[in-house]
Design an enzyme around this catalytic site. Structure first.
Site, mmCIF file in Angstrom:
data_model
loop_
_atom_site.group_PDB
_atom_site.id
_atom_site.type_symbol
_atom_site.label_atom_id
_atom_site.label_comp_id
_atom_site.label_asym_id
_atom_site.label_seq_id
_atom_site.Cartn_x
_atom_site.Cartn_y
_atom_site.Cartn_z
ATOM 1 N N LYS A 1 64.492 34.045 15.520
ATOM 2 C CA LYS A 1 65.170 32.898 14.889
ATOM 3 C C LYS A 1 64.151 31.844 14.482
ATOM 4 O O LYS A 1 64.173 31.350 13.350
ATOM 5 C CB LYS A 1 66.171 32.292 15.879
ATOM 6 N N ASN A 2 63.260 31.499 15.393
ATOM 7 C CA ASN A 2 62.366 30.365 15.117
ATOM 8 C C ASN A 2 61.236 30.710 14.143
ATOM 9 O O ASN A 2 60.577 29.806 13.619
ATOM 10 C CB ASN A 2 61.810 29.786 16.422
ATOM 11 N N ARG B 1 68.550 21.016 13.598
ATOM 12 C CA ARG B 1 67.350 20.221 13.380
ATOM 13 C C ARG B 1 66.349 20.866 12.439
ATOM 14 O O ARG B 1 65.657 20.184 11.688
ATOM 15 C CB ARG B 1 66.659 20.065 14.741
ATOM 16 N N CYS C 1 69.106 15.233 20.186
ATOM 17 C CA CYS C 1 69.963 16.361 20.510
ATOM 18 C C CYS C 1 70.019 16.467 22.024
ATOM 19 O O CYS C 1 69.434 15.646 22.729
ATOM 20 C CB CYS C 1 69.460 17.644 19.862
ATOM 21 N N ARG D 1 63.654 13.781 20.270
ATOM 22 C CA ARG D 1 63.086 14.579 19.180
ATOM 23 C C ARG D 1 62.794 13.790 17.900
ATOM 24 O O ARG D 1 63.426 13.992 16.864
ATOM 25 C CB ARG D 1 63.983 15.795 18.904
ATOM 26 N N ASP E 1 61.218 27.133 25.876
ATOM 27 C CA ASP E 1 62.429 27.893 25.542
ATOM 28 C C ASP E 1 62.729 29.004 26.552
ATOM 29 O O ASP E 1 63.750 29.686 26.428
ATOM 30 C CB ASP E 1 62.312 28.511 24.130
ATOM 31 N N ARG F 1 74.059 30.295 18.314
ATOM 32 C CA ARG F 1 73.046 29.718 17.422
ATOM 33 C C ARG F 1 71.775 30.560 17.422
ATOM 34 O O ARG F 1 71.037 30.553 16.440
ATOM 35 C CB ARG F 1 72.688 28.305 17.888
HETATM 36 N N1 EPU Z 1 57.726 15.470 18.620
HETATM 37 C C1 EPU Z 1 57.471 14.158 18.331
HETATM 38 N N2 EPU Z 1 57.374 13.798 17.013
HETATM 39 C C2 EPU Z 1 57.525 14.693 15.997
HETATM 40 C C3 EPU Z 1 57.781 16.046 16.300
HETATM 41 C C4 EPU Z 1 57.884 16.403 17.641
HETATM 42 O O1 EPU Z 1 57.324 13.326 19.218
HETATM 43 O O2 EPU Z 1 57.420 14.289 14.819
HETATM 44 C C5 EPU Z 1 57.869 15.879 20.038
HETATM 45 C C6 EPU Z 1 59.275 16.363 20.329
HETATM 46 O O3 EPU Z 1 60.154 15.294 20.582
HETATM 47 C C7 EPU Z 1 59.060 17.239 21.535
HETATM 48 C C8 EPU Z 1 57.693 17.851 21.264
HETATM 49 O O4 EPU Z 1 57.067 17.005 20.296
HETATM 50 O O5 EPU Z 1 59.021 16.474 22.690
HETATM 51 C C9 EPU Z 1 57.724 19.266 20.738
HETATM 52 O O6 EPU Z 1 58.487 19.337 19.554
HETATM 53 P P1 EPU Z 1 58.182 20.393 18.400
HETATM 54 O O7 EPU Z 1 58.136 19.633 17.114
HETATM 55 O O8 EPU Z 1 57.038 21.235 18.767
HETATM 56 O O9 EPU Z 1 59.506 21.261 18.428
HETATM 57 P P2 EPU Z 1 60.417 21.678 17.203
HETATM 58 O O10 EPU Z 1 59.605 22.149 16.069
HETATM 59 O O11 EPU Z 1 61.431 20.624 16.961
HETATM 60 C C10 EPU Z 1 60.521 24.189 17.941
HETATM 61 C C11 EPU Z 1 61.600 25.177 18.252
HETATM 62 C C12 EPU Z 1 62.263 24.810 19.560
HETATM 63 C C13 EPU Z 1 61.198 24.806 20.653
HETATM 64 C C14 EPU Z 1 60.063 23.842 20.275
HETATM 65 C C15 EPU Z 1 58.923 23.851 21.262
HETATM 66 C C16 EPU Z 1 62.344 25.888 16.075
HETATM 67 C C17 EPU Z 1 63.408 25.897 15.038
HETATM 68 N N3 EPU Z 1 62.579 25.184 17.178
HETATM 69 O O12 EPU Z 1 61.180 22.928 17.842
HETATM 70 O O13 EPU Z 1 63.210 25.819 19.827
HETATM 71 O O14 EPU Z 1 61.763 24.411 21.871
HETATM 72 O O15 EPU Z 1 59.550 24.201 18.983
HETATM 73 O O16 EPU Z 1 58.400 25.105 21.387
HETATM 74 O O17 EPU Z 1 61.315 26.535 15.920
HETATM 75 C C18 EPU Z 1 65.155 26.761 20.759
HETATM 76 O O18 EPU Z 1 64.939 27.771 20.062
HETATM 77 O O19 EPU Z 1 65.998 26.737 21.692
HETATM 78 C C19 EPU Z 1 64.399 25.551 20.482
HETATM 79 C C20 EPU Z 1 64.795 24.342 20.877
#
Ligand code: EPU
Length: 418
Positions: free
Chosen positions: A22-23, A93, A117, A122, A305, A397
């Site tokens: 998915k990711n 998101r 969320c 986030r 995750d 999801r």
């Molecule tokens: N963060 C910030 N500012 C930003 C972006 C992120 O402070 O501009 C913080 C976030 O709040 C968080 C940390 O950085 O505390 C990590 O966030 P990241 O951006 O790495 O996560 P993401 O891209 O929003 C993806 C996965 C998540 C997974 C995380 C971490 C996808 C679609 N989602 O989210 O997957 O937990 O990376 O590995 O790829 C899931 O599949 O259940 C899921 C939540």
């Protein structure tokens, strides 16, 4: 509303195949916005987040065709809109990944801010700071981010944190920028490497994906692609834990040891017997389930995750373990539900201390996010009597045909109308 009903206590056995990631699939879909040509993406999982992304792409004017999801074809020849609306972004998101490709291709993007969320606040500051470095003018008003640039220009960007989503957004945007971009402190997740591999087949010039420094030499335009998504390492890890928690023995086809190093090391520490084979990983519960401490961190560290699923396992371990969540500030929502099933867990800030119990007892439970829900399914597989997991839409999801896969391994699990 549906729920999942599990009669616990069955050992899992047999062979199961992991679905596409998915990711990894989500950013690949948004990458199709970068080109007028056709992108074929194979192996996408049939899960709600993918369907939501396809609706978003259609709303932007892309043509979407699917062959029962075995392959999805997206053709964004002419975009009729550059807006990702609130009603879609709020449910997922990852829709924010439309921002980079849209501004790079059309010079303009208007994307709803995703908001918080269940697992944390986030923010999106790292995405926006990076796009500004690439020359985009960013404005935030009325709950939307607007980005504009006649043409993005390459820049050196140092991320404050190796955010997966920000790395993906900036990587995609930089492929069409004028000149060279270097992303320092980039996320190193396998999903980033998969995205870069697809972009390269589209004509992008990228090196270093999978390391903490990615270099992108911008090109004028990109072509289409035909790309197969990698297997879902989080689903694979979940299935390995399902075998271990039920005392079973399972062959997980598609599980990649090179993507699951941190989990495999901890399962090994807990006494679970693992073997990498040519097409996947076999897992067999050892004798006594020992305990192991984990600390989540960006790849290649232990994935956030898989934290909830590992906690379910440790709830039955022989001893005490410390589970530290460093990525999301509120990702312990499963603890109270596990406690209702008899788990002994104390949370202090970012640390959960789990004292293993001899058995869990089935109960009606519900979860607030995807991985918390599957952790309760795992607990239910091992628990005595009946567990009912409600709010199944969270599971849908991100897990494809989960109850079907677990049933085929011998679990007593059904989906019913609540
Ligand atoms: N963060 C910030 N500012 C930003 C972006 C992120 O402070 O501009 C913080 C976030 O709040 C968080 C940390 O950085 O505390 C990590 O966030 P990241 O951006 O790495 O996560 P993401 O891209 O929003 C993806 C996965 C998540 C997974 C995380 C971490 C996808 C679609 N989602 O989210 O997957 O937990 O990376 O590995 O790829 C899931 O599949 O259940 C899921 C939540």
């Amino acid at each position: 509303m549906q729920k999942i009903v599990i009669q616990g206590g069955r050992r899992l056995g047999g062979t199961v195949t992991v679905s596409g990631s998915k990711n990894a699939g989500l950013p690949l879909l948004f990458a199709s916005l970068l080109t007028r040509e056709r992108c074929t993406i194979r192996g996408l999982p049939r899960v709600a987040d993918i369907t939501t992304s396809l609706r978003l792409l259609e709303g932007l004017g892309a043509l979407v065709g699917d062959d029962q999801f075995a392959s999805i074809v997206v053709e964004a020849r002419a975009l009729s809109s550059s807006e990702a609306p609130y009603d879609l972004v709020k449910t997922m998101r990852a829709s924010f990944l439309a921002l980079g490709p849209l501004v790079a291709r059309t010079g303009r993007a208007r994307v709803s801010t995703p908001g918080g969320c269940a697992i944390g606040s986030r923010p999106i500051d790292i995405h926006l700071a990076g796009l500004e470095r690439l020359g985009a003018r960013i404005r935030q008003s009325h709950g939307y981010v607007e980005a504009e640039a006649t043409r993005l220009r390459g820049a050196r960007i140092t991320l404050d944190f190796p955010s997966v989503g920000a790395t993906e957004n900036l990587l995609m945007a930089a492929t069409l920028a004028d000149g060279t971009t270097v992303i320092e402190n980039a996320a190193r997740e396998p999903e980033i490497e998969d995205l870069a591999a697809a972009l390269v087949t589209m004509g992008a010039r990228i090196s270093g994906a999978g390391t903490n420094e990615i270099r992108i030499d911008g090109v004028r335009e990109l072509g289409g692609c035909d790309h197969s998504v990698i297997a879902d390492r989080i689903e694979a890890g979940t299935l390995l834990i399902a075998a271990a928690i039920t005392g079973g023995e399972v062959h997980v086809i598609g599980a990649r040891a090179d993507h699951l190093g941190a989990l495999l090391a901890k399962l090994d520490e807990a006494g679970v017997v693992l073997a990498a084979v040519s097409d996947g990983i076999t897992v067999r519960a050892g004798g006594v389930l020992r305990t192991a401490d984990i600390r989540t961190s960006p790849y290649p560290g232990f994935p956030t995750d898989l934290q909830a699923q590992f906690m379910a396992l440790m709830a039955l371990g022989d001893g005490q373990s410390a589970i530290i969540e460093t990525i999301f500030e509120n990702r312990f929502m499963h603890v109270q539900e596990l406690a209702r099933m008899g788990a002994d867990i104390r949370v202090d800030g970012r640390t959960a201390t789990v004292r293993g119990v001899a058995a869990l007892s089935g109960a009606p439970v519900m979860a607030t996010d995807l991985r918390a829900s599957v952790c309760l399914v795992l607990a239910g597989l091992a628990a005595q009597n009946t567990t009912e997991v409600s709010r199944v839409y969270h599971l849908d999801r991100g897990y494809e045909r989960l109850e079907e896969k677990l049933s085929a391994l011998g679990a007593d699990i059904v989906r019913v109308r609540a």
